[in-house]
Design an enzyme around this catalytic site. Structure first.
Site, short mmCIF file in Angstrom:
data_model
loop_
_atom_site.label_atom_id
_atom_site.label_comp_id
_atom_site.label_asym_id
_atom_site.label_seq_id
_atom_site.Cartn_x
_atom_site.Cartn_y
_atom_site.Cartn_z
N SER A 69 1.19 -1.48 -0.09
CA SER A 69 -0.30 0.04 0.07
C SER A 69 1.11 1.49 -0.58
CB SER A 69 -1.00 0.13 1.40
OG SER A 69 -2.02 1.13 0.82
N ASP B 124 -9.73 -3.70 -5.93
CA ASP B 124 -8.97 -2.57 -5.46
C ASP B 124 -9.70 -1.34 -6.09
OD1 ASP B 124 -7.49 -0.62 -3.90
OD2 ASP B 124 -5.63 -1.85 -4.08
N ARG C 133 -11.45 7.30 8.99
CA ARG C 133 -11.89 5.95 9.11
C ARG C 133 -12.73 4.82 8.49
NH1 ARG C 133 -7.79 2.45 8.91
NH2 ARG C 133 -8.43 -0.05 10.23
N HIS D 291 -8.74 -3.22 -1.64
CA HIS D 291 -7.85 -2.76 -1.51
C HIS D 291 -6.98 -3.97 -0.13
CE1 HIS D 291 -4.16 -0.34 -1.23
NE2 HIS D 291 -3.79 -0.41 -0.01
N ASP D 292 -7.80 -3.97 0.79
CA ASP D 292 -7.59 -5.12 2.00
C ASP D 292 -6.95 -6.60 2.25
OD1 ASP D 292 -6.89 -3.08 4.12
OD2 ASP D 292 -9.37 -3.11 5.09
#
Length: 366
Positions: free
Chosen positions: A145, A312, A214, A345-346
């Site tokens: 990342s 992503d 967040r 993405h995670d």
């Protein structure tokens, strides 16, 4: 605080790319495995925006790390073969000097007097740490990342300092969508009255701004497929709903709130702002006369593995393809792996099986 955490004092003054310098600064790091006599089995991991240096359990700290399934004896990053170093980014509050640190010149926290931070500064701090360990050339540099961008900076600024590279879910420059999201995250923090121009404390803390930031992040770290599969349109039970107008009604809202509450007081808001903006500023094209390919072609490697995931939205697959093409044009033997993990993405933190297969397989060839 982890007992395994070590500290490396950066040279003073430590000059920053965009002006200014830090005095008495340090970075936190952890290590696994042993450096061999030839000092040629070192692997450096550069992290995303929020993780600490504690990538996995070790003898000094048995608690699970953020990449626990990937790193350790017999795992994809095999610590019986490799000497692994994971550094907490300069500017992060997980042990490294950051805006929350005390400025030795004033005896007060830096806050917004911290110099402008770039990912090149993170890269230079990492290179200085590696040199201090007696390592001239890394066997492999792994960047995840934001850390993938820091890794590109490391390699372009320090030619031939890395033999092989693993690029994980990253980009050669931030695209407008990623910049827009991070801009909104920063705005949420800055507009919280308790942020107070960076002058908050434990009693007046920008909880709401950090919570919204967040939640925006979590939404972009996963994919629409993942949200649909996990939550659909399931509503909360009546006793779980908020007793206020427009309160949470759906499970996905409650999930995001839980994520936010676990994060809010664990990361310094000013550090978040600095690292977020550093991610937006990074552009490998600066090193290639305005061309991404030109910048990447200045990186000299023997081998590289570039991994991306089709779901992503923050670092889209075409950006990983760009990295692979650029490193190939520079003469590296490049493997490009496009995964279909639904986690977005995670995925590199969640889909350990598929990432392990790719990363372990690549490292076995070195």
């Amino acid at each position: 605080m982890s007992d395994a955490r070590k500290y490396f004092n950066l040279p003073s003054p430590f000059a920053m790319k965009r002006g200014g310098a830090l005095n008495g600064a340090h970075v936190a790091y952890e290590t696994w495995g042993k450096l061999n006599a030839a000092r040629d089995n070192a692997v450096l991991i550069l992290t995303g925006l929020s993780p600490s240096a504690h990538a996995a359990a070790n003898a000094d700290d048995p608690s699970p790390g953020w990449w626990e399934g990937m790193l350790g004896p017999g795992k994809a990053i095999d610590t019986e073969r490799w000497f692994v170093v994971c550094m907490n980014s300069l500017g992060s509050d997980k042990g490294s000097t950051c805006p929350a640190s005390v400025n030795p010149a004033t005896g007060e926290p830096y806050r917004l007097t911290f110099p402008d931070l770039s990912l090149e500064d993170v890269a230079n701090a990492a290179k200085t740490l590696v040199a201090s360990l007696g390592i001239d050339q890394l066997a492999c540099l792994i960047g995840c990342s934001m850390g993938g961008m820091s890794a590109l900076a490391y390699m372009v600024l320090h030619p031939r300092s890395v033999r092989a590279h693993i690029s994980v879910d990253t980009a050669p420059q931030a695209q407008p969508f990623a910049i827009a999201i991070r801009s909104l995250q920063r705005e949420a923090i800055r507009l919280d009255p308790h942020w107070n121009g960076g002058q908050y404390d434990d009693h007046h803390y920008p909880d709401t701004g950090m919570s919204i930031a967040r939640k925006l992040g979590v939404i972009t770290y996963r994919s629409a497929m993942e949200w649909n599969g996990r939550f659909a349109r399931i509503r909360l039970d009546a006793d779980q709903r908020e007793e206020q107008p427009f309160g949470f009604e759906f499970q996905v809202e409650s999930y995001l709130e839980g994520h936010a509450q676990r994060f809010v007081r664990t990361f310094d808001p000013n550090s978040y702002l600095y690292l977020s903006r550093a991610s937006d500023w990074f552009d490998i094209a600066e090193y290639g006369n305005g061309s991404v390919m030109g910048g990447l072609k200045r990186i000299h490697l023997a081998q590289a593995l570039v991994i991306g995931v089709s779901t992503d939205i923050l670092f889209p697959l075409e950006q990983q393809e760009q990295i692979a093409d650029g490193l190939k044009a520079a003469g590296a033997n490049v493997q490009f792996v496009a995964l279909d993990s639904p986690q977005g993405h995670d995925a590199f933190l969640v889909d350990i099986e598929n990432y392990s297969r790719a990363i372990g397989g690549f490292l076995a060839t070195l």
